[in-house]
Motif scaffolding. Sequence first.
Motif, PDB file in Angstrom:
ATOM      1  N   ILE A   1      20.678  52.236  65.944  1.00  0.00           N
ATOM      2  CA  ILE A   1      20.185  51.258  66.914  1.00  0.00           C
ATOM      3  C   ILE A   1      19.171  50.320  66.252  1.00  0.00           C
ATOM      4  O   ILE A   1      19.177  49.112  66.479  1.00  0.00           O
ATOM      5  CB  ILE A   1      19.571  51.963  68.137  1.00  0.00           C
ATOM      6  CG1 ILE A   1      20.669  52.657  68.953  1.00  0.00           C
ATOM      7  CG2 ILE A   1      18.826  50.964  69.017  1.00  0.00           C
ATOM      8  CD1 ILE A   1      21.702  51.727  69.536  1.00  0.00           C
ATOM      9  N   HIS A   2      18.300  50.885  65.392  1.00  0.00           N
ATOM     10  CA  HIS A   2      17.340  50.045  64.674  1.00  0.00           C
ATOM     11  C   HIS A   2      18.066  49.046  63.782  1.00  0.00           C
ATOM     12  O   HIS A   2      17.648  47.895  63.647  1.00  0.00           O
ATOM     13  CB  HIS A   2      16.392  50.911  63.841  1.00  0.00           C
ATOM     14  CG  HIS A   2      15.318  51.564  64.655  1.00  0.00           C
ATOM     15  ND1 HIS A   2      14.422  50.856  65.423  1.00  0.00           N
ATOM     16  CD2 HIS A   2      14.980  52.880  64.809  1.00  0.00           C
ATOM     17  CE1 HIS A   2      13.592  51.691  66.023  1.00  0.00           C
ATOM     18  NE2 HIS A   2      13.914  52.930  65.673  1.00  0.00           N
TER      19      HIS A   2
ATOM     20  N   GLU B   1      14.852  42.769  71.872  1.00  0.00           N
ATOM     21  CA  GLU B   1      14.647  44.165  71.480  1.00  0.00           C
ATOM     22  C   GLU B   1      15.763  45.062  71.998  1.00  0.00           C
ATOM     23  O   GLU B   1      16.246  44.896  73.116  1.00  0.00           O
ATOM     24  CB  GLU B   1      13.295  44.651  72.004  1.00  0.00           C
ATOM     25  CG  GLU B   1      12.114  43.897  71.418  1.00  0.00           C
ATOM     26  CD  GLU B   1      10.803  44.453  71.915  1.00  0.00           C
ATOM     27  OE1 GLU B   1      10.670  45.688  71.975  1.00  0.00           O
ATOM     28  OE2 GLU B   1       9.926  43.649  72.253  1.00  0.00           O
ATOM     29  N   LEU B   2      16.139  46.013  71.164  1.00  0.00           N
ATOM     30  CA  LEU B   2      17.174  46.991  71.504  1.00  0.00           C
ATOM     31  C   LEU B   2      16.664  48.363  71.087  1.00  0.00           C
ATOM     32  O   LEU B   2      16.284  48.564  69.927  1.00  0.00           O
ATOM     33  CB  LEU B   2      18.469  46.648  70.784  1.00  0.00           C
ATOM     34  CG  LEU B   2      19.687  47.520  71.087  1.00  0.00           C
ATOM     35  CD1 LEU B   2      20.127  47.325  72.543  1.00  0.00           C
ATOM     36  CD2 LEU B   2      20.838  47.185  70.142  1.00  0.00           C
TER      37      LEU B   2
ATOM     38  N   GLN C   1       4.442  51.958  74.460  1.00  0.00           N
ATOM     39  CA  GLN C   1       4.412  50.537  74.798  1.00  0.00           C
ATOM     40  C   GLN C   1       4.655  49.686  73.550  1.00  0.00           C
ATOM     41  O   GLN C   1       5.375  48.703  73.586  1.00  0.00           O
ATOM     42  CB  GLN C   1       3.069  50.161  75.415  1.00  0.00           C
ATOM     43  CG  GLN C   1       2.977  48.690  75.799  1.00  0.00           C
ATOM     44  CD  GLN C   1       1.639  48.357  76.419  1.00  0.00           C
ATOM     45  OE1 GLN C   1       0.881  49.258  76.752  1.00  0.00           O
ATOM     46  NE2 GLN C   1       1.366  47.082  76.550  1.00  0.00           N
ATOM     47  N   ALA C   2       4.047  50.064  72.428  1.00  0.00           N
ATOM     48  CA  ALA C   2       4.249  49.317  71.199  1.00  0.00           C
ATOM     49  C   ALA C   2       5.688  49.417  70.730  1.00  0.00           C
ATOM     50  O   ALA C   2       6.243  48.485  70.180  1.00  0.00           O
ATOM     51  CB  ALA C   2       3.303  49.837  70.118  1.00  0.00           C
ATOM     52  N   GLN C   3       6.302  50.595  70.961  1.00  0.00           N
ATOM     53  CA  GLN C   3       7.677  50.769  70.531  1.00  0.00           C
ATOM     54  C   GLN C   3       8.660  50.065  71.461  1.00  0.00           C
ATOM     55  O   GLN C   3       9.559  49.362  71.035  1.00  0.00           O
ATOM     56  CB  GLN C   3       8.018  52.260  70.449  1.00  0.00           C
ATOM     57  CG  GLN C   3       9.466  52.526  70.033  1.00  0.00           C
ATOM     58  CD  GLN C   3       9.836  53.979  70.108  1.00  0.00           C
ATOM     59  OE1 GLN C   3       9.061  54.791  70.600  1.00  0.00           O
ATOM     60  NE2 GLN C   3      11.009  54.309  69.634  1.00  0.00           N
TER      61      GLN C   3
ATOM     62  N   TRP D   1      19.113  56.808  77.085  1.00  0.00           N
ATOM     63  CA  TRP D   1      19.243  55.532  77.802  1.00  0.00           C
ATOM     64  C   TRP D   1      19.214  54.386  76.789  1.00  0.00           C
ATOM     65  O   TRP D   1      18.296  54.316  75.945  1.00  0.00           O
ATOM     66  CB  TRP D   1      18.097  55.342  78.797  1.00  0.00           C
ATOM     67  CG  TRP D   1      18.237  56.133  80.056  1.00  0.00           C
ATOM     68  CD1 TRP D   1      18.667  55.687  81.256  1.00  0.00           C
ATOM     69  CD2 TRP D   1      17.926  57.515  80.233  1.00  0.00           C
ATOM     70  NE1 TRP D   1      18.657  56.702  82.191  1.00  0.00           N
ATOM     71  CE2 TRP D   1      18.199  57.843  81.585  1.00  0.00           C
ATOM     72  CE3 TRP D   1      17.456  58.519  79.382  1.00  0.00           C
ATOM     73  CZ2 TRP D   1      18.019  59.109  82.107  1.00  0.00           C
ATOM     74  CZ3 TRP D   1      17.280  59.782  79.902  1.00  0.00           C
ATOM     75  CH2 TRP D   1      17.554  60.078  81.249  1.00  0.00           C
ATOM     76  N   LEU D   2      20.197  53.525  76.849  1.00  0.00           N
ATOM     77  CA  LEU D   2      20.239  52.356  75.978  1.00  0.00           C
ATOM     78  C   LEU D   2      19.478  51.230  76.658  1.00  0.00           C
ATOM     79  O   LEU D   2      19.814  50.811  77.759  1.00  0.00           O
ATOM     80  CB  LEU D   2      21.690  51.933  75.733  1.00  0.00           C
ATOM     81  CG  LEU D   2      21.915  50.853  74.663  1.00  0.00           C
ATOM     82  CD1 LEU D   2      21.369  51.319  73.317  1.00  0.00           C
ATOM     83  CD2 LEU D   2      23.399  50.526  74.551  1.00  0.00           C
ATOM     84  N   TYR D   3      18.465  50.750  75.987  1.00  0.00           N
ATOM     85  CA  TYR D   3      17.486  49.834  76.575  1.00  0.00           C
ATOM     86  C   TYR D   3      17.590  48.483  75.872  1.00  0.00           C
ATOM     87  O   TYR D   3      17.532  48.403  74.638  1.00  0.00           O
ATOM     88  CB  TYR D   3      16.094  50.450  76.397  1.00  0.00           C
ATOM     89  CG  TYR D   3      14.921  49.538  76.637  1.00  0.00           C
ATOM     90  CD1 TYR D   3      14.214  49.593  77.827  1.00  0.00           C
ATOM     91  CD2 TYR D   3      14.503  48.655  75.656  1.00  0.00           C
ATOM     92  CE1 TYR D   3      13.112  48.785  78.035  1.00  0.00           C
ATOM     93  CE2 TYR D   3      13.407  47.832  75.855  1.00  0.00           C
ATOM     94  CZ  TYR D   3      12.718  47.900  77.042  1.00  0.00           C
ATOM     95  OH  TYR D   3      11.641  47.100  77.231  1.00  0.00           O
ATOM     96  N   MET D   4      17.796  47.402  76.636  1.00  0.00           N
ATOM     97  CA  MET D   4      17.895  46.064  76.065  1.00  0.00           C
ATOM     98  C   MET D   4      16.944  45.144  76.821  1.00  0.00           C
ATOM     99  O   MET D   4      17.070  44.953  78.030  1.00  0.00           O
ATOM    100  CB  MET D   4      19.333  45.531  76.173  1.00  0.00           C
ATOM    101  CG  MET D   4      19.528  44.154  75.553  1.00  0.00           C
ATOM    102  SD  MET D   4      21.233  43.572  75.747  1.00  0.00           S
ATOM    103  CE  MET D   4      22.075  44.694  74.646  1.00  0.00           C
TER     104      MET D   4
END
Length: 553
Positions: free
Chosen positions: A67-68, A77-78, A95-97, A140-143
Motif C-alpha cells: 500500500i505504501h 493519501e492511501l 493522526q500523523a500517519q 480497512w482500505l482508507y483513501m
Amino acid sequence: MIKAFFRIWILVFIPLGFLLFSESMNPIKMMNHWFVSDRVNETFKGTFYLIEQRLAALPEEQWQAEIHALADYFGYELYLLSQEQIQQAEQDASQAQVGVVLSEDNQTALLALPPNETLLILADNDSDVLVKRLDASSWWLYMMLDESEYLDTLNQSRGTLHLLMARFQETDSSYWPVLIAQLQPEFGFELAVSPLSQLGLSPEHHRQLLEQGIAWSLKEDASTVIYQRLPDQHTVEDPMILVADRIPLPGPELTILALALIILVGSISLGIFLFIFVLWRELNRLKAATSEFGKGNLQHRAEVKKGSMISELSQTYNRMADQIEGMIQSQRELTNAMAHDLRTPLSRVSFAFEMLQSADTTEEEQARYRQSIASGIDTLDHLIQQILALSRYSRVADITQFREVAFAKLLEQEIVQSRIEHPQLSFDLSVAPELSDQLIKLDARAMVRLVNNLLANACRFAASNIRVTLTVEGNSYLLNVDDDGPGIPESERYAVFEPFKQLNNEQREVSKEHGLGLAIVQQIIYWHQGQVWAEESDLGGARFCVRWPILCP
C-alpha cells in the motif's frame, strides 16, 4: 433605526456564521457530502477492486508495504488501517500517519461497516474520506480524497528542498555550516544544520525522518518547521538534518483571515446600515407628513421621490389624503347648503307661529298659517330624509348588502309605478335580451332608490316622453334614462351631481326638491364601483348614463 439595524444584522450574521464556522451541522457541507457520495463510490469502485486483487496475491504481512508503494502513484493519501488504528485515530501518532481525526460517530460507522462495502465519511478536519472494508479480513482500505495538510506542506516545499539538497550534494559535509551562512541572507526563514539527536523531536517525527527522510511540525505562532535529512546520511547512526524554521506555511496567517472576515462583516454591515438609514429617513418624512395632516393642514402631502423604497406607500397616502380633503370639503359645502335650505322652511314656520299668536289674525289667515306650518314641517322632514340617505351612501360600501336579483324585473316595476303617478308622460323600457331574466349582484334597495331618483328627475323636466334602456357593454352594465325636456347645458353637466345644486333655483321656494337626488345617485353608483354622467339625449333633452362593473356571484 438602531433596533431595526441590529435585528437585521442578527438575522443576517447568525446564519452566515453558522455556515462559515459550523462543521458537523453545516447544511451545505452535509448536502454536498450526500450528493457526491454515490458518484464517488462509482468512481473508485474499480480502483478498490484492482487494489484488492493485488493484495490477494500477496501474504497479509506484505500488505502495508504494498500500500505504501502504491500510495506514491496517487495524488492523495492511501492507507491500510487495522481495527486498533481506527479506534486510536485521535492519538498523535495515528493522526500523523492517517492524516485526519475521526470522530466517535465515524469510528463507530467504520467498525460497523460490513465486509466488501464502501463508505464516504466527512472527517473532523473537513476532509472527504472513502473507506472500504476488505472482504474476509479485519483491514480497512482508507483513501483520503482531499489533499491533507501533510501533503500540502510537502508539495509547497518540495521544489525548494530539492534545490537545497542539490547544493548540499555538491558541497563537502565539512563545509555545510559555511554553505548555510552563505544561503541564509537569501531566504526569509531560518536555515540550520543539526544532528538528529539534538533536535528533541517526538518519536513519530523521529520515525518519519528515519523512514521517509522528511518531517514537519506546526509551531504556536502558526509558522512551520521542516526537517529534511541531508544527502549521504542514510547509513549514519545520527544523521545530519537540515532545519528550515519559521516558514509561513501551510497557509495565510490568522491575522489575514481575521482581517478578511472583518472586511466582509464590515461591508455587509455598512450595506445594512445604509439601507436602514435611507428607509428610516423616508419613513420619518412620511411620519412628518401624516402629523401635519393630522394637525389640520389638509394641503400637506408626503414627498415622493423617484426610486424611493416607500414611493408606493407615499403615493397611497397622498391619494388617501386627497380623498379625505375632498370629503371634508364636500362636507363643508354640504353643511353650508344644508344651513341655507333649512333656514327657509324654519323661517316660514317661525313666522307662522308668531302670526298665530297675534290677536289681529282672522280665522282664514290662521288656517293659512297652520297650512304653512304643516308644509314647512313636511319640507324639513323630506330634507332630513334626503340628507340621511346621502349620508348613508357616502360611507364605504357594505358588500354584505349585495344580493343576486332580477334587476330587469325591478326596473319594470318602478316604471309601472311611475306611469301611475305621471299618466301624462309616455314611458319606454328597453332591456337587452340576455338581461331580461339574468340575476345581477347589487344592493337592490340602493339601486331602486337610484332608479327612482333618475325617474323623478326625468319626470320633473320631461315634456312627454321618457326612455329607459339597460344593456351590457364589455364587462359593465349600462343604464340610460332619457327625457325630451330642455336638457342640461354642457357647462352644468358635472355640477348637477353636487349636493343642493339646482339649475332652476327659483323653484326651491315652492318645491320639495333640494338638489340631493342626483347627489344620492352618484354616491350609490360609487358604492357599486361605477360612474354616472349626463349628456345630450337624442330625444332632445338630457340623458343620464349609469355604468357599473359586472360583479362575480
